[in-house]
Write a protein that holds these residues in place. Structure first.
Motif: not given
Length: 455
Positions: A76-104
């Motif tokens: 399977i090749t569709s998962v192309q970016k992994l967001l490591p966990w951190q306590a404030d979940l900032q990587p997840l929030i940053d990714e979700g806030a990008k204009p390129e993110t169209k579906v969560i």
């Protein structure tokens, strides 16, 4: 060059990797390179998998196996970016806030929505209380942060896609989120949500057990790939989505996703026939000393409980909904007998305190409403009662996992003079049935039947 849109997935478990990621991978194999998945977790309980996937550039092997033992391997090749966990979940929030993110999209389990039988937030939950104070330990806290960032950045509209086994899952998540935002006084976020996002209902289906210890060696032998984060699932797969995306979406129909006006007939059949039966079999199998779902299903007495439940109560409740329910029942029960999946009772038995009100109580209510006594369905909460009694006594052969388990309250219930009466009167589990003496008497009768079954 093709513009790539991001499908952000929250809840990077085996099910997502065997289901939604498989569909988006099929799009890539067809030459549609317009979408990729970025994924991460709210909880810090699977970072070893994330680390392994980062080392493999997101690639992993999916093994599917049919009831007849036919195995197929696919990288399977569709998962192309992994967001490591951190306590404030900032990587997840940053990714979700990008204009390129169209579906969560998200798979956080039934208990991860913290909903009571009235489909309102269970406001006594400690994580929810923390998030209402500004933390982000729940899906509501994380999505709130993402929406606020999108508003500030003018990042555009998006679709919020619940992929868990919750009835009317898109609506229930949406209403929970709005209730959460209302309690925080965030009316501007609610207004933005209504204008710029949709929450389609979905139905997802593919039995996906925890990977067995011998899976990496088998994949290495069959494919030559040394995979540190493989997954396995049954061959069967289904995904039905309400066609209500906000803005762009992948061409999901091209890979077999059913885009429909209403998912209700599909989700009702699946939740009541597959999910409730699955849990019933896991609770009964555990009580009868079985480890795996297939051996539990193949136990005649257990099979009979599940089949009676569907035949006598569920099918009359659902009526003529356009699906051949008897055929669906038989297909589902056959899927449960797949010995090659080695799905454990432990995995399927989890989250009973969310599953009873969501998957079982509606059928009992409808039986009473049409003048029938839900004899067959009442066996399911009776099984769960005895299952939890064994948990209370420390007799379960494994750790029971439940996102909303109040351990002190359950221990206190079983230490009381009449635990069955307390159980039957639990509104969180049984809604309006909790006030009925005839329901309490029925449950008492069925608990005795369970004791007779397992002796």
């Amino acid at each position: 060059m093709t513009t790539q849109n991001t499908w952000l997935h929250i809840g990077m478990g085996s099910f997502h990797r065997a289901h939604q990621a498989w569909y988006l991978h099929r799009l890539l194999t067809q030459g549609n390179a317009g979408w990729h998945i970025a994924a991460g977790n709210i909880r810090n309980d699977a970072e070893h998998v994330i680390a392994a996937l980062i080392a493999q550039q997101g690639r992993y092997v999916l093994e599917t196996v049919s009831p007849e033992g036919e195995r197929v391997y696919e990288e399977i090749t569709s998962v192309q970016k992994l967001l490591p966990w951190q306590a404030d979940l900032q990587p997840l929030i940053d990714e979700g806030a990008k204009p390129e993110t169209k579906v969560i999209a998200f798979t956080v389990t039934e208990g991860g929505y913290y909903l009571n039988t009235a489909h309102k937030l269970a406001l006594g939950n400690a994580d929810l209380i923390d998030d209402l104070r500004g933390n982000n330990k729940t899906i509501y806290g994380v999505i709130t942060r993402i929406l606020e960032r999108r508003m500030a950045n003018n990042a555009g509209s998006l679709t919020l896609l619940n992929c868990d086994n919750v009835r009317h899952n898109g609506e229930r998540f949406h209403n929970g989120l709005v209730e959460f935002l209302t309690l925080q006084g965030k009316e501007t976020v609610i207004s933005w949500l209504e204008a710029n996002a949709t929450c389609p209902n979905t139905m997802v289906d593919r039995i996906t057990p925890r990977p067995t210890a011998d899976l990496p060696a088998r994949i290495k032998e069959k494919t030559g790939i040394d995979d540190k984060a493989p997954v396995m699932s049954e061959t069967f797969i289904q995904w039905v989505i309400e066609n209500n995306f906000h803005g762009v979406r992948p061409d999901l129909e091209a890979v077999g996703v059913e885009m429909v006006e209403s998912v209700i007939p599909y989700e009702e059949a699946k939740i009541r026939i597959l999910n409730a039966s699955h849990s019933c079999i896991a609770w009964a199998g555990t009580l009868m000393g079985k480890k795996f779902i297939h051996e539990s299903t193949l136990t005649e007495a257990i099979y009979a409980i599940a089949e009676r439940y569907v035949t006598e109560d569920v099918i009359p409740s659902l009526g003529d909904n356009g699906i051949n329910l008897s055929k669906y029942r038989d297909v589902v029960l056959k899927r449960f007998t797949n010995p090659h999946i080695k799905d454990t009772n432990q995995r399927v038995a989890a989250d009973g305190f969310s599953k009873i009100p969501a998957m079982v109580t509606p059928t009992m209510l409808e039986c009473y409403q049409r003048g029938a006594v839900p004899h067959a369905t009442a066996m399911l909460p009776a099984l769960f009662f005895v299952f939890m009694e064994q948990w209370h006594q420390g007799l379960l052969p494994y750790e029971y996992q439940d996102g909303i388990l109040n351990a002190d309250a359950i221990h206190a219930m079983f230490q009381a003079e009449d635990p069955i009466a307390l159980f039957a009167s639990d509104k969180a589990l049984f809604g309006e049935l909790a006030a009925r003496d005839d329901f309490a008497a029925l449950l008492r009768e069925k608990v005795q039947a369970v004791y007779a079954l397992i002796r």
